[in-house]
Design a protein around this motif. Sequence first.
Motif, PDB file in Angstrom:
ATOM      1  N   ILE A   1       0.860  -1.179   0.000  1.00  0.00           N
ATOM      2  CA  ILE A   1       0.000   0.000   0.000  1.00  0.00           C
ATOM      3  C   ILE A   1       0.903   1.237   0.000  1.00  0.00           C
ATOM      4  CG2 ILE A   1      -1.820   1.272   1.230  1.00  0.00           C
ATOM      5  CD1 ILE A   1      -2.667  -1.532   0.136  1.00  0.00           C
TER       6      ILE A   1
ATOM      7  N   GLU B   1       1.114   7.386  -0.817  1.00  0.00           N
ATOM      8  CA  GLU B   1       0.195   8.322  -1.465  1.00  0.00           C
ATOM      9  C   GLU B   1      -1.259   7.949  -1.161  1.00  0.00           C
ATOM     10  OE1 GLU B   1       2.535   6.511  -3.738  1.00  0.00           O
ATOM     11  OE2 GLU B   1       3.925   7.959  -2.863  1.00  0.00           O
ATOM     12  N   ARG B   2      -1.552   6.672  -1.118  1.00  0.00           N
ATOM     13  CA  ARG B   2      -2.919   6.227  -0.823  1.00  0.00           C
ATOM     14  C   ARG B   2      -3.275   6.544   0.627  1.00  0.00           C
ATOM     15  NH1 ARG B   2      -4.010   0.299  -2.567  1.00  0.00           N
ATOM     16  NH2 ARG B   2      -3.159   1.186  -4.464  1.00  0.00           N
TER      17      ARG B   2
ATOM     18  N   THR C   1      -3.888  10.201   0.836  1.00  0.00           N
ATOM     19  CA  THR C   1      -5.194  10.533   0.252  1.00  0.00           C
ATOM     20  C   THR C   1      -6.308  10.316   1.267  1.00  0.00           C
ATOM     21  OG1 THR C   1      -4.462  10.001  -1.996  1.00  0.00           O
ATOM     22  CG2 THR C   1      -6.839   9.960  -1.589  1.00  0.00           C
TER      23      THR C   1
END
Length: 193
Positions: A118, A121-122, A125
Amino acid sequence: MSELNEILAHNREFVASKAYEAFEAGKYPERKLAILSCMDTRMVELLPAALGLRNGDVKMIKSAGALVMHPWGAVMRSLLVAVFELGVEEIMVVAHFDCGMRGLNAPEFLEKAREQGIPDERIDTLRNAGIDLNAWLTGFDDVETSVRHTVNTIRNHPLMPKHIAVHGLVIDPHTGGLSLVEEDVNEAQESAA
């Protein structure tokens, strides 16, 4: 062979031999009871056996730590459906000692997510969208305090009828012994006694 293939092979034999006949039950719980318990593997057979439950007796809802994390989430919705649609009149929250949610730590959890691919950036976000990952991914320190909190959340939900009794217990995952944490004795139960 993968777990899926083994399960599908077993299922074909289960249906062909009519082994399902031993488990036939209606969709309404005979004991008018819903149980919110942990998803722990030790609770799959131990919990029903320790409580004297059989297929068809209760609505069983499982959540990590036997927690209601959000009053408008799927766990709470399931409990409300059990009450309004399936005839449940009593709810038991049954957590257990030695739970994996005890001490769950958001930074360590997110590091494991990164190790599984993972990207940061996720995670960023999600945080930028207003999701408090630290709160959402934090467990509890004391199982009895956690049970009291969950019982309180269920009892005080704006859609939960006041006559629905909500109890809290903790089970020993080795012996099946129960410890009562919260007993709900409301007016409806007292008048029936």
